[in-house]
Structure formats: structure tokens, C-alpha cells
Scaffold this active site. Structure first.
Site: not given
Length: 276
Positions: A137-138, A157, A177-178, A180, A188, A220
Site C-alpha cells: 500500500r506504498r 498540477c 492540485r489545480s 483548468d 490529463n 476561467y
């Protein structure tokens, strides 16, 4: 209907209807004319894609599948931080005069660390564990290295992958983290779906579930009309994903090792302004 389309439509409708605008505060991104690039966002969006059922590519408009894979291989296989090793120009705005994006993305994956089994970078550690310790689990990558953030041209990101083997299925969580939503969401998703297929094949496993966890999912201000046009379209059926089954070495995959059979999509929505 493509599952990727359905999820994208639901996400975007939720963001536009229930999201929070940041127009009341200063923001870092700017449009080409220098104006601040504000967003409407939701925090903590989680999407699940069953790769054993369907490849998660959008049909509402065409996703640049080959360029997406090229960037994935640039980061995960070449472990490069120089745009001269990349065939597209999506990173040009963040590179310095030599083409470097600093100690970011591929650079972090290529740094070797010491383990009892020997010195390995993050990618090779994952490959080792999937073959020798599949119950672990690592099995995690993390390129958000605080010690090197000041030397990155852009903070990562998509920064972490957690791999988990259940039976003979390889599952993964992509932490971002972010996001668009218009420019990068399906790009992605396709990339990391392909990565799961690659890791699974060379480890003798089958691709399972990809979970995509987005901390800040945003649209945006100048993208909102384009997104509304996009999500009003009628989704098409997802194509069949093909991978070269003869490859058993992660580093032997190329862009030509993958294809989408019967991929049909709607046309372009025109030029998309990009905030940097």
C-alpha cells in the site's frame, strides 16, 4: 454516450451553477492582454473511470491523443524537464532560454533514492513494487517536492499517483492540485489512463479503476461561454483503446504503441485563450 463526456458535462454544470468566483481577490494568472484571469471553481471534485469498461476520451471535441501521450512519455519515461525533448509546444510559455522548466515534473521522477533493494528513481520503484510487492500500500509517486519548488518554472498540477493492486487489477488515484477544466481536464484523464494501462501490462496485470481527485476544479471567466457551448453538444460513443500487447518493458513504449479505434468527435469550438 462516452463516460468521459458524461462526467465532464456533470462537472462543468456543477462548477458553473454552484461554483465560487474569485473576482473579489487578486489572482496570479493573466490573459495575453495582461488582464487578470479569474475563475469559477469547486473544491474537491472526485471522478472515477473504469478502464476495463471504456477508455475515457471525450467526444464533445477532439482530444489531442498523440500529443497527450507524447507529454506523458516525456515526463514518466524520458523523465525530462526540457521542452526540446517534447514534440508539442504546450510548455513553451514556462521554459527558460535553454528550454528547461527547472526541477519540475520529469526531473523529480528521475531523481534516484536509496532503498534496501538498491538505488531507484520513483518510476523504477513503482515498477519494482508492482512486480515484487503487488500487495504493498506504498506504491506512490510524488513530484511536489517543497525543497525544489523555488527552482520550478511551474509548480506541478498533477503531482501524485497512488497505485493499488486488487486481485489482478491495477487501480490508481491521480491527485491534482489545480485543473483548468476546458484546456486540460480530458487531456490529463487520457494521459493517466494510458499510464495505468502501461504499468499494468508490464506488470502482468489488467487495467482497473482510475480515480481523479481535483482539489481546485475551475473554469476561467473567458472560457465559460466556450464550456457552455461544449456541454450543450450530444456526446458520441467512446472508441476502442488499443495497446501493443507485445511490449513488456515500460521503456519500450512509444506514441505509436497506442491507438483509438473508431474515434469520432465533434469539431473545434474555436481558439481557446490560455491564461499563464
Amino acid at each position: 454516450m462516452s463516460i468521459a463526456d458524461r462526467i465532464f458535462i456533470e462537472n462543468c454544470r456543477d462548477i458553473i451553477s454552484n461554483g465560487v468566483w474569485d473576482t473579489d481577490r487578486p489572482v496570479r494568472p493573466r490573459w495575453e492582454d495582461g488582464s487578470p484571469a479569474h475563475t469559477v471553481k469547486l473544491f474537491g471534485v472526485v471522478n472515477r473511470y473504469d478502464l476495463s469498461q471504456e477508455f475515457p476520451v471525450m467526444t464533445l471535441r477532439k482530444t489531442g491523443f498523440r500529443n497527450a501521450i507524447d507529454e506523458l512519455l516525456w515526463i514518466w519515461q524520458k523523465k525530462s524537464n526540457n521542452i526540446h525533448d517534447l514534440h508539442s509546444h504546450i510548455w513553451d510559455a514556462w521554459a527558460d532560454g535553454s528550454g528547461s522548466i527547472g526541477k519540475a515534473y520529469g526531473y523529480q521522477l528521475g531523481v534516484k533514492h536509496h532503498y534496501p533493494e538498491g538505488d531507484m528513481d520513483q518510476v523504477d520503484r513503482i515498477l519494482y513494487d508492482l512486480k515484487h510487492n503487488p500487495g504493498s500500500r506504498r506504491i506512490i509517486s510524488n513530484i511536489y517536492n517543497h525543497a525544489d519548488l523555488s527552482e520550478m518554472r511551474l509548480y506541478p498540477c498533477a503531482y501524485s499517483m497512488t497505485f493499488n493492486v486488487s486481485g489482478n487489477r491495477l487501480n490508481a488515484i491521480l491527485n491534482q492540485r489545480s485543473q483548468d477544466m476546458l484546456v486540460a481536464n480530458n487531456w490529463n484523464v487520457c494521459q493517466y489512463a494510458v499510464l495505468v494501462y502501461m504499468m499494468a501490462q508490464v506488470s502482468g496485470l489488467e487495467a482497473g479503476t482510475l480515480m481523479h481527485v481535483i482539489a481546485d476544479a475551475h473554469i476561467y471567466d473567458r472560457h465559460v461561454p466556450l464550456v457552455e457551448e461544449l456541454i450543450a453538444r450530444e456526446p458520441l460513443d467512446a472508441p476502442k483503446f488499443n495497446i501493443d500487447k507485445s511490449i513488456d518493458d515500460f521503456y519500450k513504449f512509444t506514441v505509436d504503441s497506442f491507438s483509438l479505434e473508431g474515434y469520432e468527435s465533434h469539431g473545434s469550438i474555436g481558439k481557446i485563450p490560455v491564461a499563464v
